[in-house]
Write an enzyme that holds these catalytic residues in place. Structure first.
Site, PDB file in Angstrom:
ATOM      1  N   VAL A 178       0.753  -1.197   0.038  1.00 28.72           N
ATOM      2  CA  VAL A 178       0.035  -0.150  -0.020  1.00 28.72           C
ATOM      3  C   VAL A 178       1.439   1.004   0.467  1.00 28.72           C
ATOM      4  CG1 VAL A 178      -1.554   1.477   1.499  1.00 28.72           C
ATOM      5  CG2 VAL A 178      -2.059  -0.864   0.963  1.00 28.72           C
ATOM      6  N   ASP A 222      10.949   3.472   5.411  1.00 25.38           N
ATOM      7  CA  ASP A 222      10.668   2.022   5.811  1.00 25.38           C
ATOM      8  C   ASP A 222      11.712   1.447   7.108  1.00 25.38           C
ATOM      9  OD1 ASP A 222       8.702  -0.368   4.405  1.00 25.38           O
ATOM     10  OD2 ASP A 222       9.763  -1.194   5.974  1.00 25.38           O
ATOM     11  N   LEU A 233      -7.713  -0.153  -2.792  1.00 26.47           N
ATOM     12  CA  LEU A 233      -6.361  -0.765  -3.361  1.00 26.47           C
ATOM     13  C   LEU A 233      -6.712  -2.582  -3.823  1.00 26.47           C
ATOM     14  CD1 LEU A 233      -3.439  -1.977  -3.183  1.00 26.47           C
ATOM     15  CD2 LEU A 233      -3.335   0.337  -3.210  1.00 26.47           C
ATOM     16  N   CYS A 289      -6.053  -9.378   2.875  1.00 21.83           N
ATOM     17  CA  CYS A 289      -6.929  -8.465   4.002  1.00 21.83           C
ATOM     18  C   CYS A 289      -8.170  -9.235   4.348  1.00 21.83           C
ATOM     19  CB  CYS A 289      -7.188  -7.409   3.172  1.00 21.83           C
ATOM     20  SG  CYS A 289      -5.454  -6.510   2.140  1.00 21.83           S
TER      21      CYS A 289
HETATM   22  P1  NAD Z   1       2.888  -4.617   3.973  1.00 24.11           P
HETATM   23  O1  NAD Z   1       3.340  -5.854   4.885  1.00 24.11           O
HETATM   24  O2  NAD Z   1       3.628  -4.774   1.972  1.00 24.11           O
HETATM   25  O3  NAD Z   1       4.109  -3.082   4.554  1.00 24.11           O
HETATM   26  C1  NAD Z   1       4.004  -2.586   5.272  1.00 24.11           C
HETATM   27  C2  NAD Z   1       5.648  -2.518   5.677  1.00 24.11           C
HETATM   28  O4  NAD Z   1       4.807  -0.766   6.673  1.00 24.11           O
HETATM   29  C3  NAD Z   1       6.483  -3.083   5.563  1.00 24.11           C
HETATM   30  O5  NAD Z   1       7.433  -2.849   4.656  1.00 24.11           O
HETATM   31  C4  NAD Z   1       6.895  -2.640   6.832  1.00 24.11           C
HETATM   32  O6  NAD Z   1       8.524  -2.832   7.014  1.00 24.11           O
HETATM   33  C5  NAD Z   1       6.434  -1.280   7.112  1.00 24.11           C
HETATM   34  N1  NAD Z   1       6.317  -1.207   8.495  1.00 24.11           N
HETATM   35  C6  NAD Z   1       6.115  -1.524   9.889  1.00 24.11           C
HETATM   36  N2  NAD Z   1       6.563  -0.865  10.588  1.00 24.11           N
HETATM   37  C7  NAD Z   1       7.034   0.438  10.064  1.00 24.11           C
HETATM   38  C8  NAD Z   1       7.414   1.520  10.652  1.00 24.11           C
HETATM   39  N3  NAD Z   1       7.694   1.880  12.706  1.00 24.11           N
HETATM   40  N4  NAD Z   1       7.843   2.530  10.108  1.00 24.11           N
HETATM   41  C9  NAD Z   1       8.294   2.227   8.794  1.00 24.11           C
HETATM   42  N5  NAD Z   1       8.181   1.575   8.378  1.00 24.11           N
HETATM   43  C10 NAD Z   1       7.358   0.507   8.986  1.00 24.11           C
HETATM   44  O7  NAD Z   1       1.723  -4.365   4.121  1.00 24.11           O
HETATM   45  P2  NAD Z   1       0.814  -4.143   3.871  1.00 24.11           P
HETATM   46  O8  NAD Z   1      -0.387  -4.916   2.757  1.00 24.11           O
HETATM   47  O9  NAD Z   1       0.950  -2.606   2.535  1.00 24.11           O
HETATM   48  O10 NAD Z   1      -0.438  -3.093   4.353  1.00 24.11           O
HETATM   49  C11 NAD Z   1      -0.678  -1.770   4.749  1.00 24.11           C
HETATM   50  C12 NAD Z   1      -1.760  -1.556   5.220  1.00 24.11           C
HETATM   51  O11 NAD Z   1      -3.171  -1.060   4.338  1.00 24.11           O
HETATM   52  C13 NAD Z   1      -2.628  -2.502   6.447  1.00 24.11           C
HETATM   53  O12 NAD Z   1      -3.426  -2.222   7.435  1.00 24.11           O
HETATM   54  C14 NAD Z   1      -3.680  -3.876   5.437  1.00 24.11           C
HETATM   55  O13 NAD Z   1      -4.978  -3.944   6.027  1.00 24.11           O
HETATM   56  C15 NAD Z   1      -4.102  -1.727   4.452  1.00 24.11           C
HETATM   57  N6  NAD Z   1      -3.910  -2.969   3.133  1.00 24.11           N
HETATM   58  C16 NAD Z   1      -3.699  -4.022   2.028  1.00 24.11           C
HETATM   59  C17 NAD Z   1      -4.043  -3.482   1.231  1.00 24.11           C
HETATM   60  C18 NAD Z   1      -3.469  -4.361   0.489  1.00 24.11           C
HETATM   61  O14 NAD Z   1      -3.998  -5.112  -0.527  1.00 24.11           O
HETATM   62  N7  NAD Z   1      -2.165  -4.865   0.930  1.00 24.11           N
HETATM   63  C19 NAD Z   1      -5.123  -3.187   0.637  1.00 24.11           C
HETATM   64  C20 NAD Z   1      -6.043  -2.074   1.508  1.00 24.11           C
HETATM   65  C21 NAD Z   1      -5.534  -1.995   2.779  1.00 24.11           C
END
Ligand code: NAD
Length: 456
Positions: free
Chosen positions: A12, A31, A163, A274
């Site tokens: 995201v 990150d 997304l 999700c």
């Molecule tokens: P992800 O695991 O792919 O990415 C999360 C990132 O955050 C990781 O790279 C991690 O290293 C980083 N991170 C964690 N703690 C951190 C900090 N304190 N400082 C900096 N970076 C940090 O997760 P994602 O799939 O991108 O999901 C993120 C959020 O979006 C979640 O809440 C998820 O439910 C939501 N979401 C995801 C999707 C999807 O399709 N993947 C769609 C809509 C919403």
């Protein structure tokens, strides 16, 4: 042009950063995973998402998008909006609730970075929660920031993301709606300015008067979609029992405007990063507020049962047991066009087949590596042909488009038994049967179809 910081460069965060830079904003992503940042700085995109690599490269070279290892460095010049896009996985304390530790850590880091940014003392930053979080989280984030910052320096807004992996860029750039919730008028205005290039093209922005509403919209949408999928999966099984055809049923039902044709495609069960986690988090939130969501509780149970019934279907087609059988699996990712294996139905179905003694050899264009880490006894195939060779059956678990055009006349003679169990209904039964396969679909009584006789 607004200055935007993004905390968390995962699916995201990276898509958000790349798309906002494409819309003309100045974006910097950070990150906590330093390896990820190093790869991004080296021009490498660490996840598979169609067109993302090109979008990142184009905006990095235009100077609109950059990456930083440290939030302080990213916000030194001041940012108008600071997105939080970190993971919110299921808490491992067994409650089913979302683990908000990453969100709160990001909020602490944001507070520190904004407080210490050597920018104008009257600078104002909106901390935007993009992660999927339970109702009330933005309020808690406001309290965390308020410990280090005066109220006039910041505001918090909820801007959930809708997304889908596999079409993430299109979904971000052409959203059905953008949801923004905040108590702060100034925050809402900045977000309206941020999304102006999209709203100008007619994509609606729904501004809610509280962050809680925006937070709940995300869970409500996911719960509704998961319910629709589970509903059609149950109906597919009923069709099978009753001699009806789920594909025809879906057309007949989906043409009703109030229902719509999308998400009426049967499959082996919903999964992904999700739906499963968001549904159990919604159940936890609802119970915490003393207002249970019983439909959602049932959907989770029904989905778990459906996956088990898919194993039973495979077992039955193979004569009642899979021990010693070779099964070729096509597709492992929870859906097409992604390498994400989180909660993929393949984990349950393939895991169960292996534990019952089957030898499973699987092909997936991009998810095989991730799958192997989660299913160590799984054998991987480099090609579709290799997965099918010597198999007692081939099972399609993911709707990759490459599986639609397979030439079964070449594969059938290499199989021990030319049996295709298509749990995504991606194949045209008539074609597959003509090509020498025994064909089993989901919710389609193939033996009853008039063209079966013609093909034989
Ligand atoms: P992800 O695991 O792919 O990415 C999360 C990132 O955050 C990781 O790279 C991690 O290293 C980083 N991170 C964690 N703690 C951190 C900090 N304190 N400082 C900096 N970076 C940090 O997760 P994602 O799939 O991108 O999901 C993120 C959020 O979006 C979640 O809440 C998820 O439910 C939501 N979401 C995801 C999707 C999807 O399709 N993947 C769609 C809509 C919403």
């Amino acid at each position: 042009m607004l200055r935007v910081g993004v905390i968390g460069a995962g699916y995201v965060g990276l898509v958000t950063g790349a798309c906002l830079s494409e819309l003309g904003h100045q974006v910097i992503c950070v990150d906590s995973d330093q390896v990820k940042i190093a790869r991004l700085k080296a021009g490498e995109v660490p996840i598979y998402e169609p067109d993302l690599e090109e979008l990142v490269a184009a905006n990095v070279s235009r100077g609109q998008l950059s990456f930083a290892a440290d939030l302080g460095e990213a916000t030194a010049g001041g940012v108008d909006l600071l997105f939080v896009a970190v993971g919110t996985p299921t808490d491992d304390n067994g409650s089913g609730g979302a683990n908000l530790a990453y969100v709160y850590a990001a909020a602490e880091a944001a507070a520190h970075a904004i407080a210490n940014a050597p920018s104008a003392p009257d600078a104002f930053t909106v901390v935007v929660i993009k992660s999927t979080v339970p109702a009330g989280t933005s309020r808690k984030v406001t309290a965390i920031l308020g410990r280090s910052l005066p109220a006039e320096r910041f505001a918090v807004a909820s801007n959930p993301e809708f997304l889908r992996e596999g079409s993430a860029i299109k979904d971000f750039m052409e959203p059905d709606r953008i949801v923004v919730g905040s108590h702060s008028e100034r925050a809402r205005q900045l977000l309206e300015e941020l999304y102006l290039p999209l709203t100008r093209k007619g994509h609606p922005l729904v501004a809610t008067s509280t962050a809680e509403t925006a937070e709940l919209i995300k869970y409500a949408a996911n719960a509704f979609l998961a319910t629709k999928v589970t509903f059609i999966n149950e109906l597919a099984r009923l069709c099978e029992a009753a001699g009806a055809d789920i594909e025809e049923l879906a057309v007949g039902v989906g043409l009703d405007d109030r229902i719509g044709p999308k998400f009426l495609t049967p499959g082996p069960g919903f999964g992904g990063s999700c739906f499963p986690k968001d549904l159990i988090a919604l159940i936890k939130t609802a119970n915490d507020f003393g207002s249970p969501v019983e439909i959602v509780e049932t959907v989770i149970r029904a989905n778990d049962r459906h996956k088990q019934l898919m194993v039973r279907k495979i077992r039955n087609e193979l004569g009642g047991a899979v021990s010693g059988r070779r099964i070729g699996v096509l597709g492992l990712a929870f859906k097409a066009n992604t390498d994400d294996m989180r909660n993929a139905p393949a984990l349950t179905i393939v895991g169960q087949l292996i534990s019952e003694g089957a030898e499973v050899r699987a092909y997936d264009p991009v998810a095989a590596g991730q799958a192997k880490e989660l299913l160590p006894d799984l054998l991987l195939a480099e090609t579709i042909e290799e997965a099918a060779c010597g198999a007692d059956a081939v099972v399609i678990l993911t709707e990759w488009s490459a599986f639609r055009g397979i030439d079964w006349t070449k594969l059938a003679p290499t199989m021990r038994r030319p049996l295709l169990i298509d749990l995504r209904n991606v194949c045209e039964p008539k074609d597959v049967i003509r090509q020498g396969m025994e064909y089993v679909a989901l919710g389609r009584p193939i033996a009853e179809l008039p063209y079966r006789a013609a093909a034989e």
